[in-house]
Motif scaffolding. Structure first.
Motif, PDB file in Angstrom:
ATOM      1  N   GLY A 164       0.790  -1.222   0.000  1.00 24.37           N
ATOM      2  CA  GLY A 164       0.000   0.000   0.000  1.00 24.37           C
ATOM      3  C   GLY A 164       0.819   1.268   0.000  1.00 24.37           C
ATOM      4  N   LEU A 165       2.096   1.172   0.383  1.00 19.52           N
ATOM      5  CA  LEU A 165       2.932   2.366   0.385  1.00 19.52           C
ATOM      6  C   LEU A 165       3.259   2.793  -1.040  1.00 19.52           C
ATOM      7  CD1 LEU A 165       5.460   1.672   3.289  1.00 19.52           C
ATOM      8  CD2 LEU A 165       3.373   3.063   3.326  1.00 19.52           C
ATOM      9  N   GLU A 166       3.408   4.101  -1.216  1.00 16.08           N
ATOM     10  CA  GLU A 166       3.720   4.662  -2.520  1.00 16.08           C
ATOM     11  C   GLU A 166       5.225   4.618  -2.776  1.00 16.08           C
ATOM     12  OE1 GLU A 166       0.905   8.208  -4.128  1.00 16.08           O
ATOM     13  OE2 GLU A 166       2.651   8.807  -2.988  1.00 16.08           O
ATOM     14  N   VAL A 167       5.602   4.291  -4.008  1.00 12.79           N
ATOM     15  CA  VAL A 167       7.001   4.360  -4.436  1.00 12.79           C
ATOM     16  C   VAL A 167       7.044   5.043  -5.790  1.00 12.79           C
ATOM     17  CG1 VAL A 167       7.808   2.321  -3.176  1.00 12.79           C
ATOM     18  CG2 VAL A 167       6.915   2.051  -5.478  1.00 12.79           C
ATOM     19  N   SER A 168       8.129   5.759  -6.029  1.00 14.15           N
ATOM     20  CA  SER A 168       8.280   6.448  -7.310  1.00 14.15           C
ATOM     21  C   SER A 168       8.855   5.498  -8.359  1.00 14.15           C
ATOM     22  CB  SER A 168       9.201   7.658  -7.162  1.00 14.15           C
ATOM     23  OG  SER A 168      10.539   7.242  -6.924  1.00 14.15           O
ATOM     24  N   LEU A 169       8.653   5.856  -9.611  1.00 16.32           N
ATOM     25  CA  LEU A 169       9.270   5.094 -10.702  1.00 16.32           C
ATOM     26  C   LEU A 169      10.783   5.124 -10.548  1.00 16.32           C
ATOM     27  CD1 LEU A 169       9.113   3.467 -13.305  1.00 16.32           C
ATOM     28  CD2 LEU A 169       8.923   5.641 -14.560  1.00 16.32           C
ATOM     29  N   ARG A 170      11.331   6.239 -10.116  1.00 13.16           N
ATOM     30  CA  ARG A 170      12.771   6.341  -9.859  1.00 13.16           C
ATOM     31  C   ARG A 170      13.191   5.255  -8.867  1.00 13.16           C
ATOM     32  NH1 ARG A 170      12.631  11.071  -8.554  1.00 13.16           N
ATOM     33  NH2 ARG A 170      13.630  12.059 -10.353  1.00 13.16           N
ATOM     34  N   TRP A 171      12.453   5.113  -7.765  1.00 20.35           N
ATOM     35  CA  TRP A 171      12.760   4.111  -6.747  1.00 20.35           C
ATOM     36  C   TRP A 171      12.714   2.711  -7.349  1.00 20.35           C
ATOM     37  CZ3 TRP A 171      10.834  -0.211  -4.505  1.00 20.35           C
ATOM     38  CH2 TRP A 171      11.384  -0.594  -3.275  1.00 20.35           C
ATOM     39  N   VAL A 172      11.717   2.449  -8.199  1.00 20.84           N
ATOM     40  CA  VAL A 172      11.588   1.133  -8.825  1.00 20.84           C
ATOM     41  C   VAL A 172      12.795   0.850  -9.708  1.00 20.84           C
ATOM     42  CG1 VAL A 172      10.230  -0.273 -10.432  1.00 20.84           C
ATOM     43  CG2 VAL A 172       9.073   1.057  -8.642  1.00 20.84           C
TER      44      VAL A 172
END
Length: 172
Positions: free
Chosen positions: A136-144
């Motif tokens: 459920g936590l948000e992650v950025s495309l950068r993080w991915v």
């Protein structure tokens, strides 16, 4: 920057330039490294386990990384509800009927689908983690992208050991 390749065919990661092409080039370098670790091996060889008690194989790594590609780009970034590509979440389970060519084709298909889903999205776009204690936590495309580079780098270390066990080939 001109796209360069190493003598073994892998793309050279960008040495300068913007963040997005640099992240993508590093991920492509690590994808190319995994493919290189599997090159010129037969189906029996890629089923060779690393060392007891581990049952880790190159074929299992290819399958696992197909699942990883699907999870992070389709489920997390794309928000799609897609089943595991090989019928179970880790990808490590080997099917006697599935050989390396099929697994590599599936892996390449997952890479292509991930590229489609990421095209045009800024690095600050977000998706949501779908599994585990942080679901459920948000992650950025950068993080991915950063996570995927780390995931491949770690597993390519495993692939180095597996390849050396199979036929003595080391390096790269």
């Amino acid at each position: 920057m001109t796209d360069l390749t190493l003598p073994d065919g892998r793309p050279v990661p960008h040495l300068t330039g913007d963040e997005r092409p640099m992240l993508e080039s590093w991920l492509d370098f690590h994808r190319g490294t995994l493919a290189l670790k599997c090159a010129e091996l037969d189906d029996a060889q890629v089923r060779t386990a690393s060392a007891e008690p581990s049952a880790l194989t190159l074929l299992g790594l290819v399958q696992h990384l197909a699942e990883v590609e699907r999870n992070w780009f389709q489920r997390v970034v794309g928000g799609l509800d897609v089943p595991p590509v090989f019928g179970e979440e880790t990808g490590y389970v080997l099917d006697p009927a599935r050989g390396l060519d099929e697994a590599l084709n599936v892996w390449r298909r997952e890479i292509a689908r991930g590229r489609e889903l990421c095209a045009g999205r800024p690095l600050d776009d977000t998706g949501r983690l779908v599994d585990g204690p942080m679901a459920g936590l948000e992650v950025s495309l950068r993080w991915v992208f950063i996570h995927m580079i780390e995931e491949y780098a770690r597993h390519n270390g495993h692939a180095d050991i597996l390849r050396e066990r199979i036929d003595g080939v080391t390096g790269y």
